[in-house]
Design a protein around this motif. Structure first.
Motif, PDB file in Angstrom:
ATOM      1  N   ALA A   9      24.442  41.101   3.956  1.00 61.01           N
ATOM      2  CA  ALA A   9      24.285  41.599   2.842  1.00 61.01           C
ATOM      3  C   ALA A   9      23.220  40.901   1.835  1.00 61.01           C
ATOM      4  O   ALA A   9      22.720  41.582   1.038  1.00 61.01           O
ATOM      5  N   ALA A  10      23.329  39.692   1.863  1.00 64.51           N
ATOM      6  CA  ALA A  10      22.504  39.025   0.907  1.00 64.51           C
ATOM      7  C   ALA A  10      21.214  39.082   1.352  1.00 64.51           C
ATOM      8  O   ALA A  10      20.097  39.128   0.609  1.00 64.51           O
ATOM      9  N   PHE A  11      20.547  39.261   2.718  1.00 63.65           N
ATOM     10  CA  PHE A  11      19.352  39.795   3.074  1.00 63.65           C
ATOM     11  C   PHE A  11      19.080  41.012   2.704  1.00 63.65           C
ATOM     12  O   PHE A  11      17.881  41.485   2.230  1.00 63.65           O
ATOM     13  N   VAL A  12      19.965  42.153   2.622  1.00 66.71           N
ATOM     14  CA  VAL A  12      19.598  43.358   2.152  1.00 66.71           C
ATOM     15  C   VAL A  12      19.350  43.475   0.606  1.00 66.71           C
ATOM     16  O   VAL A  12      18.188  44.064   0.188  1.00 66.71           O
ATOM     17  N   ILE A  13      20.091  42.606  -0.045  1.00 67.66           N
ATOM     18  CA  ILE A  13      19.934  42.498  -1.464  1.00 67.66           C
ATOM     19  C   ILE A  13      18.611  41.790  -1.936  1.00 67.66           C
ATOM     20  O   ILE A  13      17.906  42.423  -2.638  1.00 67.66           O
ATOM     21  N   GLY A  14      18.321  40.945  -1.088  1.00 66.24           N
ATOM     22  CA  GLY A  14      17.359  40.168  -1.524  1.00 66.24           C
ATOM     23  C   GLY A  14      15.970  40.923  -1.094  1.00 66.24           C
ATOM     24  O   GLY A  14      14.909  41.229  -1.701  1.00 66.24           O
ATOM     25  N   PHE A  15      15.948  41.943  -0.002  1.00 66.34           N
ATOM     26  CA  PHE A  15      14.950  42.874   0.405  1.00 66.34           C
ATOM     27  C   PHE A  15      14.622  43.965  -0.739  1.00 66.34           C
ATOM     28  O   PHE A  15      13.562  44.338  -1.134  1.00 66.34           O
ATOM     29  N   LEU A  16      15.755  44.499  -1.143  1.00 63.64           N
ATOM     30  CA  LEU A  16      15.844  45.493  -2.258  1.00 63.64           C
ATOM     31  C   LEU A  16      15.098  44.966  -3.544  1.00 63.64           C
ATOM     32  O   LEU A  16      14.395  45.790  -4.355  1.00 63.64           O
ATOM     33  N   ILE A  17      15.614  43.622  -3.978  1.00 66.74           N
ATOM     34  CA  ILE A  17      15.060  43.319  -5.158  1.00 66.74           C
ATOM     35  C   ILE A  17      13.538  42.806  -4.975  1.00 66.74           C
ATOM     36  O   ILE A  17      12.617  43.212  -5.859  1.00 66.74           O
ATOM     37  N   GLY A  18      13.017  42.379  -3.780  1.00 70.69           N
ATOM     38  CA  GLY A  18      11.793  42.188  -3.435  1.00 70.69           C
ATOM     39  C   GLY A  18      10.840  43.530  -3.626  1.00 70.69           C
ATOM     40  O   GLY A  18       9.877  43.505  -3.948  1.00 70.69           O
ATOM     41  N   GLU A  19      11.279  44.689  -3.151  1.00 69.30           N
ATOM     42  CA  GLU A  19      10.975  45.831  -2.922  1.00 69.30           C
ATOM     43  C   GLU A  19      10.521  46.279  -4.282  1.00 69.30           C
ATOM     44  O   GLU A  19       9.567  46.921  -4.564  1.00 69.30           O
ATOM     45  N   ASN A  20      11.663  46.299  -5.092  1.00 75.88           N
ATOM     46  CA  ASN A  20      11.510  46.818  -6.338  1.00 75.88           C
ATOM     47  C   ASN A  20      10.406  46.039  -7.239  1.00 75.88           C
ATOM     48  O   ASN A  20       9.653  46.506  -7.946  1.00 75.88           O
ATOM     49  N   ARG A  21      10.399  44.738  -6.669  1.00 75.42           N
ATOM     50  CA  ARG A  21       9.154  44.046  -7.519  1.00 75.42           C
ATOM     51  C   ARG A  21       7.806  44.369  -7.278  1.00 75.42           C
ATOM     52  O   ARG A  21       6.954  44.639  -7.743  1.00 75.42           O
ATOM     53  N   ALA A  22       7.751  44.639  -5.787  1.00 70.24           N
ATOM     54  CA  ALA A  22       6.419  45.041  -5.289  1.00 70.24           C
ATOM     55  C   ALA A  22       5.963  46.505  -5.732  1.00 70.24           C
ATOM     56  O   ALA A  22       4.855  46.430  -6.180  1.00 70.24           O
ATOM     57  N   VAL A  23       6.935  47.214  -5.805  1.00 72.47           N
ATOM     58  CA  VAL A  23       6.653  48.585  -6.385  1.00 72.47           C
ATOM     59  C   VAL A  23       6.244  48.694  -7.647  1.00 72.47           C
ATOM     60  O   VAL A  23       5.163  49.176  -8.203  1.00 72.47           O
ATOM     61  N   ARG A  24       6.819  47.604  -8.789  1.00 66.83           N
ATOM     62  CA  ARG A  24       6.620  47.472  -9.912  1.00 66.83           C
ATOM     63  C   ARG A  24       5.224  46.966 -10.197  1.00 66.83           C
ATOM     64  O   ARG A  24       4.359  47.452 -10.898  1.00 66.83           O
ATOM     65  N   GLN A  25       4.993  45.909  -9.341  1.00 66.75           N
ATOM     66  CA  GLN A  25       3.433  45.450  -9.518  1.00 66.75           C
ATOM     67  C   GLN A  25       2.484  46.397  -9.034  1.00 66.75           C
ATOM     68  O   GLN A  25       1.333  46.706  -9.713  1.00 66.75           O
ATOM     69  N   ALA A  26       2.558  47.075  -7.772  1.00 63.96           N
ATOM     70  CA  ALA A  26       1.764  48.244  -7.494  1.00 63.96           C
ATOM     71  C   ALA A  26       1.485  49.370  -8.633  1.00 63.96           C
ATOM     72  O   ALA A  26       0.297  49.629  -8.685  1.00 63.96           O
ATOM     73  N   ASN A  27       2.676  49.574  -9.327  1.00 65.34           N
ATOM     74  CA  ASN A  27       2.359  50.863 -10.322  1.00 65.34           C
ATOM     75  C   ASN A  27       1.551  49.994 -11.475  1.00 65.34           C
ATOM     76  O   ASN A  27       0.874  50.807 -11.911  1.00 65.34           O
ATOM     77  N   ASP A  28       1.704  48.970 -11.715  1.00 66.96           N
ATOM     78  CA  ASP A  28       0.853  48.241 -12.791  1.00 66.96           C
ATOM     79  C   ASP A  28      -0.436  48.425 -12.182  1.00 66.96           C
ATOM     80  O   ASP A  28      -1.467  48.629 -13.008  1.00 66.96           O
ATOM     81  N   ILE A  29      -0.794  48.121 -11.153  1.00 64.87           N
ATOM     82  CA  ILE A  29      -2.326  48.023 -10.555  1.00 64.87           C
ATOM     83  C   ILE A  29      -2.950  49.480 -10.637  1.00 64.87           C
ATOM     84  O   ILE A  29      -4.013  49.666 -10.902  1.00 64.87           O
ATOM     85  N   LEU A  30      -2.084  50.480 -10.206  1.00 66.84           N
ATOM     86  CA  LEU A  30      -2.589  51.736 -10.376  1.00 66.84           C
ATOM     87  C   LEU A  30      -2.731  52.303 -11.802  1.00 66.84           C
ATOM     88  O   LEU A  30      -3.869  52.967 -11.957  1.00 66.84           O
ATOM     89  N   ASP A  31      -1.985  52.032 -12.793  1.00 66.29           N
ATOM     90  CA  ASP A  31      -2.009  52.186 -14.067  1.00 66.29           C
ATOM     91  C   ASP A  31      -3.475  51.741 -14.483  1.00 66.29           C
ATOM     92  O   ASP A  31      -4.331  52.364 -15.126  1.00 66.29           O
ATOM     93  N   ALA A  32      -3.785  50.421 -14.314  1.00 65.56           N
ATOM     94  CA  ALA A  32      -4.989  49.839 -14.629  1.00 65.56           C
ATOM     95  C   ALA A  32      -6.146  50.533 -14.033  1.00 65.56           C
ATOM     96  O   ALA A  32      -6.995  50.976 -14.669  1.00 65.56           O
TER      97      ALA A  32
END
Length: 62
Positions: A9-32
């Protein structure tokens, strides 16, 4: 067994948090990049005289 479940469960939660952060960074790059693209589209097209100054004409190879 319960410890293994908590570790999984800890690995799954960590993966989801990391995935959310990566998507947020990708959206910032695409907006720029979208802002730069829209500025380039909205700008004036290059003048024909500027295109002639490029240099040697190279034949098209087919």
């Amino acid at each position: 067994m319960i410890v293994t479940l908590f570790i999984a469960a800890a690995f799954v939660i960590g993966f989801l948090i990391g995935e959310n952060r990566a998507v947020r960074q990708a959206n910032d790059i695409l907006d720029a990049n979208t802002k730069v693209l829209l500025e380039a589209i909205g700008g004036e097209p290059p003048a024909i005289a500027d295109l002639d100054e490029v240099g040697d004409d190279r034949p098209t190879l087919h």
